[in-house]
Design an enzyme around this catalytic site. Sequence first.
Site, short mmCIF file in Angstrom:
data_model
loop_
_atom_site.label_atom_id
_atom_site.label_comp_id
_atom_site.label_asym_id
_atom_site.label_seq_id
_atom_site.Cartn_x
_atom_site.Cartn_y
_atom_site.Cartn_z
N HIS A 105 0.83 -1.21 0.00
CA HIS A 105 0.00 0.00 0.00
C HIS A 105 0.86 1.26 0.00
O HIS A 105 2.05 1.24 0.35
CB HIS A 105 -0.91 0.01 1.23
CG HIS A 105 -0.13 0.01 2.52
ND1 HIS A 105 0.46 1.13 3.06
CD2 HIS A 105 0.15 -1.02 3.37
CE1 HIS A 105 1.08 0.81 4.19
NE2 HIS A 105 0.91 -0.48 4.40
N GLU B 182 -2.11 -7.24 7.60
CA GLU B 182 -0.79 -7.19 8.24
C GLU B 182 -0.84 -7.91 9.58
O GLU B 182 -1.93 -8.12 10.13
CB GLU B 182 -0.36 -5.72 8.43
CG GLU B 182 1.02 -5.50 9.05
CD GLU B 182 2.16 -6.12 8.25
OE1 GLU B 182 2.28 -7.36 8.31
OE2 GLU B 182 2.91 -5.36 7.60
#
Length: 443
Positions: A247, A323
Amino acid sequence: MQRPARFVVEADGGSRGNPGPAGYGAVVLDPATGETLAERAEYIGVATNNVAEYKGLIAGLKAARELSPDAVVQVRMDSKLVVEQMSGRWKIKHPDMKPLAAEAAKILPRAQVTYEWIPRERNKHADRLANEAMDAGKRGKQWEPSASSAALDASAARALATPPAGPPGDAAKGAAAVRAALATASGTSATAPAREEAGADTLFAEHSPTASGHIPAPAPGPAPAPSATPGWGPDMGTPATFVLLRHGETALTPQKRFSGSGGTDPELSAAGRRQASAVAEALAARGTVQTIVSSPLRRCRETAQAVADRLGLTVTVEEGLREVDFGAWEGLTFAEVRERFPDDLQAWLDSPKAAPTGGGESFTAATRRISATRERLLAAHAGRTVLLVTHVTPVKILVRLALGAPPEALFKMELSAASLSAVAYYADGNASVRLLNDTSHLR
């Protein structure tokens, strides 16, 4: 319903004289982490190489069954004979082999076991165990696990040197270094013919490996087992290619703060939105992405949506791409964690099984989760190019697993915000890293 366990069994056997003093070795491994789950070795007296190899297979399958009778097992051996006979492609003619093959076939249901030939240099753990067993027999003793160094030697042999990185964004140079490291690790000469060098535009284009003269086909007879090195051997068809996009930046990124799935779920910063726009343009120019899958965290969904809007695609959210949870370290810098939780931090650096303070997720646990996610996505998108918009840890784990590198390799990869990496997955179970930390679109 809980999915069955998955194991890799590597087995080998040898005879010093053929026939002569013989022994076997077998190891059960966790395919996600490479962790050794069980070892077996035995001196079996005077026997042939083939008998010893079958004995090693039997011992490895029994060890896997003891761990979980419902397990799905991939057997890897450097014995073409055993692999082809147990796969049903070659007939078993030798009278000594028939009862051994029958015994091996009865240990686990056939549907739970697959066989793969690997080069001898990739079977060093089992080979070392077999040699330890023969050495013990020479002394009039049997092999003992406490005296074995096979696991340590195999771990060292599997570790790939970190390839030298070029200047930031030098993706072609980085990919070439990775291919050279893979060739060295698999025993392929660095000067042998390989795939043509590819530019950044073709590194994750759809592509099928072509047949070469690297593995000669027997004539006449059954087709050879697939090569263990992607790009060599029979055509495996179009691979599934995962384009891995980290990202864009958030406010925490430049400050190098821990930002996992247990924190504040920050949005993209202004810089991060510019990065997302730039990577969207780059992917549109390449034109190979067919599907977009994103982590559920906001920074990934925003990055993925920027790409989807440019490509005219929709975004599917996959929980398994999140994550890791950094627990009490969320929002802190490395220096702050070292000051507040020095023992926990050191344990985390020393072992993939250690979790961050306060109930975070260990790298071992994350590897299991991400491996399961990878398998689901591969099953759903066979032969397609899929953009996975995710985070530092999932990308590094996918690359590490593709390379067969040890867990400590996670600390030896640079992965910038909005960078692109790519891994191709072939029908024979092998993977090829095509790109790592490409940031050329941000310059």
